[in-house]
Scaffold this active site. Structure first.
Site, PDB file in Angstrom:
ATOM      1  CG  ASP A 110      36.270  44.248  49.374  1.00  0.00           C
ATOM      2  OD1 ASP A 110      36.232  45.470  49.782  1.00  0.00           O
ATOM      3  OD2 ASP A 110      37.749  43.842  49.128  1.00  0.00           O
ATOM      4  CG  ASP A 124      38.889  45.472  52.539  1.00  0.00           C
ATOM      5  OD1 ASP A 124      39.047  44.533  51.829  1.00  0.00           O
ATOM      6  OD2 ASP A 124      38.413  46.393  52.223  1.00  0.00           O
ATOM      7  CE  LYS A 182      67.235  55.760  41.598  1.00  0.00           C
ATOM      8  NZ  LYS A 182      67.778  56.597  40.265  1.00  0.00           N
ATOM      9  CG  LEU A 221      64.445  47.117  27.976  1.00  0.00           C
ATOM     10  CD1 LEU A 221      64.221  46.346  29.370  1.00  0.00           C
ATOM     11  CD2 LEU A 221      64.151  46.148  26.861  1.00  0.00           C
ATOM     12  CB  SER A 279      42.552  40.741  47.728  1.00  0.00           C
ATOM     13  OG  SER A 279      41.890  40.741  48.888  1.00  0.00           O
TER      14      SER A 279
HETATM   15  N1  DCT Z   1      39.090  49.276  43.571  1.00  0.00           N
HETATM   16  C1  DCT Z   1      39.594  50.128  42.449  1.00  0.00           C
HETATM   17  N2  DCT Z   1      40.147  51.284  42.601  1.00  0.00           N
HETATM   18  C2  DCT Z   1      40.504  51.708  43.757  1.00  0.00           C
HETATM   19  C3  DCT Z   1      40.363  50.846  44.882  1.00  0.00           C
HETATM   20  C4  DCT Z   1      39.620  49.666  44.800  1.00  0.00           C
HETATM   21  O1  DCT Z   1      39.123  49.553  41.240  1.00  0.00           O
HETATM   22  N3  DCT Z   1      41.316  52.857  43.957  1.00  0.00           N
HETATM   23  C5  DCT Z   1      38.396  48.014  43.515  1.00  0.00           C
HETATM   24  C6  DCT Z   1      39.311  46.783  42.962  1.00  0.00           C
HETATM   25  C7  DCT Z   1      39.348  46.101  44.328  1.00  0.00           C
HETATM   26  C8  DCT Z   1      38.071  46.618  45.085  1.00  0.00           C
HETATM   27  O2  DCT Z   1      37.674  47.720  44.727  1.00  0.00           O
HETATM   28  C9  DCT Z   1      38.097  46.312  46.503  1.00  0.00           C
HETATM   29  O3  DCT Z   1      39.315  47.267  46.879  1.00  0.00           O
HETATM   30  P1  DCT Z   1      40.217  47.011  48.038  1.00  0.00           P
HETATM   31  O4  DCT Z   1      39.537  46.140  49.185  1.00  0.00           O
HETATM   32  O5  DCT Z   1      40.807  48.297  48.551  1.00  0.00           O
HETATM   33  O6  DCT Z   1      41.418  45.984  47.475  1.00  0.00           O
HETATM   34  P2  DCT Z   1      41.549  44.526  47.256  1.00  0.00           P
HETATM   35  O7  DCT Z   1      41.903  44.219  46.080  1.00  0.00           O
HETATM   36  O8  DCT Z   1      40.241  43.896  48.100  1.00  0.00           O
HETATM   37  O9  DCT Z   1      42.682  44.553  48.316  1.00  0.00           O
HETATM   38  P3  DCT Z   1      42.864  44.023  49.954  1.00  0.00           P
HETATM   39  O10 DCT Z   1      43.320  42.483  50.028  1.00  0.00           O
HETATM   40  O11 DCT Z   1      44.027  44.958  50.486  1.00  0.00           O
HETATM   41  O12 DCT Z   1      41.642  44.315  50.684  1.00  0.00           O
HETATM   42 MG    MG Z   2      39.520  43.979  49.835  1.00  0.00          MG
END
Ligand code: DCT
Ligand code: MG
Length: 640
Positions: free
Chosen positions: A477, A475, A358, A349, A465
C-alpha cells in the site's frame, strides 16, 4: 475426525398442515451450510417436503435469492426435464408455510431474475393475493399476530411424486461428508439417516416460523455480508450498518457493566467531552490499541487461535451471526488476565454465550470437533479455495459453486471471468504468497527511484500492514503525497507518468479494476491498483532464491492537506479504523480518509445531514489529539 453436532429432532407439523407432502425440493445451492437456508430446509421438511439430492428427483427447484438465472443455468442442464418443474426463489416455501397452502408459484415475487418467459402453469394453485387482503404484502416480518386466518386444506401442486410417505419421513443426510463416510458417491441415490435425525409426530412449533422470519430479516438487515469486510473507504460512516454487539466489540465494553454508555448521553454532552476522556471512551479498542504479538502473551492465546479458526470458517460461509458471536467472544477473552478453563467460568464473562462450551472443549481436549468437521467439509473447502482468488468475494464464490464449479480448472475452463478474476486465477499462487518485509521495501524502492526522476518533491510512504511493522504483507500500500498539494488532481499527471514508466520498465505488470464497492475515486484517478514484479537485480536475498513473483500493489494519491487522515486510514488495521471512526461519531464528529470533521448533524438512522467542517486533515497526531485518543504508534494499531 470430528462429527457434526446432532441436530434437534424435526418437529413434524400435524398431518393437515403438511402442505408439502408429495413434493420434493432441490435447493440451489443444495446444502445447509448457510444458517438461513438450513432453517428454511428444516421448516420445509417439517411441513412434509422431501429434500432431494438430485435435481431430476425434484418437483420444485428452490433458488437462493442472490442467484440469477444465468448463475443457475448450467446446473439446470443436469436435468433435461427441469423446465417441467416449479422454479422459484426461496421466498416461495416460506410464503406457503406462512399461509398454510401451496400458493401459485407463477407470481412475480418468486421469479428468478433473468428467467426466460415461463411455460404456462395450470391455475389450480391458490393465488396468494386471494388469501388475506390485509396481508397482501409478503414482507417477512416476524409476526406475532396469531392471525384469525384459519388453516386451509392445502391445494396441491399438479406436480406430485409417487413416493410413499414412509419413505419421505426418513430424514435426508445434510452433508456430502456423510455420503463419503458411507462410501456413497455423489451420483448415487440420496443418502438417508434414520438414526441421526429422527422425526417426531409432534405439532410444529410455531415459534420456529418466527425464528425463521426473524433470522431472514436480520440477514437482510446486515446485507448478509461480512460486516467487517466492507471497505471504510470514501465518506461512508462505519456506524451505519453496525449492530449493537459489533459496537460493543469495537468499544470493547466487556470489562464493564456499563455497556454502550453513549446511549445514555446526549450527543452534545459527548461533544463537549473533548480531551477529558471519560471512562466510556476508554473502552474503545482504538484507545487501547494493540501490538501484533499481543495474543502470544495472552493466557488464552491457544483458545483464541482455535476460536479464530472457527471464525474464519464462519466467514467462509457468510454466517454473520456466528461471525459476530465469535468476534465478541474473542474480544472478551483477549481482555482476560487469567486462563479461562471451564464453560462455567466462560459463561460468567460478557459476550461469550454458547461459545462457553467450546472454550471448555478446546482447553480440555486441545481440539474443537466442530472446527475439524468444518475443515473437512468439501463444500466449505471449495468456497474457501474460490475466496482465495484475488477479487473474489462471498457472493461470487457461492455463485460459482451453484453453477457447478468445483476446482480452479473448472473456473479457468468453463466460467465467465472478468479480467481481475483471470489474473487472480492465473497468478493464484503468486498472489497468495505473503511478501516478506525486506521485499516490500525493495519493491517500494523501485517505485521511489522512478518517482524521484519524474518529480523529486514527491514523497512515497509505505502504509498498510508494513507501516504497522508486519514481518510480511499481503500487498504493498503505497501512499504518494507532495508538499503544497490540496487536491488529488494535482498529483494525477505524476501518477500517469509513473505508471507509464514503470509499466514500460516491466515493473508494473497489469492494471486491475478497483474492487466492487471501492467507490473512493471521487477525485478521478486517485488510486491505481495492479500487480508488479521485483527485478532480479533488486532482490534482497540470495540470487538462487529469486523468482519473479507477481505482487499486488496499490498506489494511492493523497494531497498534503489530507495526509494525516489518509495515514490513519491506510495504516489500519480495519478494526482500529472502525473503532476510531465510531468514537469520532459518538463525539459528534466524523473521520474518514480525507479528514476529521466537526459539527456533523445526523438525522434519523444516524445518517449524516451535512458534511461538517474540517477540523484537521494533514496532521495524524493532531487528529488523535482532537479525538482525545492517546497517540499510538502504527505498530500499536493491531486490533481485534
Ligand atoms: N482497510 C480498512 N478496512 C478494510 C480494508 C482495509 O480500513 N475493510 C484499511 C486498513 C488497512 C489498509 O486499508 C490497507 O488494507 P489491506 O492492504 O487490505 O490490509 P493490510 O492491513 O495492509 O494487510 P495485508 O498485509 O494483508 O495487506
Ligand atoms: Mg496491505
Amino acid at each position: 475426525m470430528g462429527k457434526r453436532k446432532k441436530e434437534a429432532p424435526l418437529k413434524l407439523a400435524p398431518e393437515a398442515r403438511r402442505i408439502f407432502k408429495d413434493l420434493s425440493f432441490f435447493y440451489i445451492p443444495n446444502d445447509d451450510i448457510n444458517p438461513v437456508r438450513r432453517l428454511q430446509i428444516r421448516k420445509a421438511r417439517e411441513h412434509g417436503v422431501m429434500w432431494c439430492r438430485k435435481l431430476d428427483e425434484a418437483t420444485h427447484i428452490i433458488v437462493d435469492k442472490k442467484l440469477t438465472y444465468t448463475d443457475i443455468e448450467r446446473q439446470l442442464q443436469d436435468d433435461p426435464k427441469w423446465s417441467e418443474k416449479v422454479l422459484v426463489n426461496e421466498n416461495y416455501p416460506i410464503d406457503c408455510i406462512k399461509h398454510r397452502v401451496i400458493v401459485n408459484p407463477n407470481q412475480s415475487q418468486y421469479k428468478i431474475s433473468g428467467t426466460p418467459t415461463p411455460a404456462e402453469k395450470p391455475a389450480d394453485e391458490t393465488e396468494l393475493s386471494h388469501l388475506d387482503n390485509d396481508d397482501a404484502s409478503l414482507e417477512l416480518k416476524p409476526s406475532r399476530r396469531k392471525s384469525a386466518r384459519r388453516p386451509r386444506s392445502p391445494v396441491l401442486s399438479t406436480q406430485s411424486r409417487s413416493q410413499s410417505s414412509s419413505q419421505r419421513s426418513i430424514a435426508l443426510i445434510s452433508s456430502s461428508k456423510r455420503q463419503q463416510n458411507k462410501g456413497v458417491t455423489g451420483n448415487a441415490q440420496p443418502a438417508y439417516a434414520q438414526d441421526e435425525v429422527p422425526l417426531s409426530e409432534q405439532p410444529a412449533d410455531t415459534s420456529v416460523d418466527d425464528e425463521l422470519t426473524q433470522c431472514i430479516s436480520e440477514m437482510k438487515a446486515t446485507g448478509n455480508s461480512d460486516l467487517f469486510s466492507d471497505s471504510l473507504m470514501d465518506d461512508d460512516d462505519p456506524a451505519g450498518p453496525l449492530l449493537t454487539d459489533e459496537i460493543e466489540v469495537l468499544s470493547d465494553s466487556s470489562s464493564s457493566d456499563d455497556k454502550r454508555p453513549w446511549k445514555r448521553r446526549t450527543r452534545s454532552s459527548m461533544g463537549n467531552s473533548k480531551g477529558k476522556n471519560p471512562a466510556w471512551q476508554e473502552k474503545f479498542i482504538c484507545m487501547k490499541g494493540g501490538t501484533k504479538d499481543h495474543t502470544d502473551n495472552n493466557p488464552n492465546a491457544e483458545t483464541i487461535k482455535v476460536l479464530q479458526e472457527m471464525l474464519d470458517q464462519h466467514t467462509l460461509t457468510g454466517d454473520d451471526f456466528r461471525i459476530r458471536a465469535y468476534r465478541l467472544a474473542i474480544a472478551t477473552l483477549r481482555t482476560q488476565s487469567k486462563k479461562i478453563c471451564t464453560a462455567e467460568e466462560a459463561r460468567a464473562l460478557p459476550n461469550i454465550g454458547r461459545i462457553a462450551d467450546k472454550i471448555e472443549e478446546i482447553v480440555t481436549t486441545n481440539r474443537l470437533r466442530q472446527l475439524e468437521y468444518a475443515l473437512d467439509d468439501p463444500q466449505r473447502k471449495i468456497i474457501g479455495l474460490f475466496l482465495q482468488i484475488y477479487g473474489v468475494g462471498q457472493i461470487q464464490a457461492h455463485k460459482w459453486v451453484a453453477q457447478g464449479f468445483r476446482t480452479l480448472d473448472d473456473l479457468k475452463n468453463k466460467a465467465d471471468l472478468n479480467t481481475n478474476q483471470k489474473i487472480g486465477l492465473e497468478y493464484f499462487d503468486d498472489l497468495n504468497t505473503r511478501i516478506p518485509r525486506q521485499e516490500v521495501e525493495a519493491l517500494a524502492d523501485c517505485v521511489k527511484e522512478t518517482a524521484a526522476i519524474i518529480d523529486h518533491n514527491v514523497e512515497l510512504i509505505i502504509g498498510g500492514s508494513y507501516r504497522r511493522g508486519a514481518d510480511n504483507s499481503g500487498d504493498i500500500d503505497l501512499i504518494v503525497t507532495k508538499k503544497g498539494t490540496s487536491s488529488t488532481s494535482q498529483l494525477t499527471p505524476f501518477l500517469n507518468q509513473l505508471v507509464d514508466t514503470l509499466t514500460r520498465e516491466g515493473f508494473l505488470t497489469i492494471a486491475l479494476a478497483a474492487h466492487h464497492g471501492d467507490a473512493d475515486d471521487t477525485d478521478g484517478g486517485s488510486k491505481w491498483h495492479g500487480c508488479c514484479v521485483l527485478p532480479e537485480s533488486a532482490f534482497p536475498g540470495p540470487r538462487s532464491e529469486y523468482r519473479p513473483i507477481w505482487r499486488r500493489i496499490d498506489i494511492l494519491l493523497v494531497p498534503q492537506t489530507e495526509l494525516g487522515a489518509a495515514l490513519i486510514y491506510f495504516t489500519g488495521n480495519d478494526i482500529f479504523n472502525r473503532s476510531i471512526r465510531l468514537l469520532a461519531q459518538k463525539k459528534g464528529m466524523r473521520l474518514n480518509q480525507r479528514g476529521l470533521f466537526g459539527n456533523v448533524l445526523r438525522g434519523q438512522g444516524n445518517i449524516k445531514v451535512n458534511e461538517g467542517t474540517l477540523l484537521e486533515g494533514r496532521d495524524e497526531k493532531k487528529i488523535f489529539e482532537i479525538l482525545g485518543v492517546r497517540w499510538r504508534e502504527p505498530h500499536e494499531r493491531w486490533c481485534g
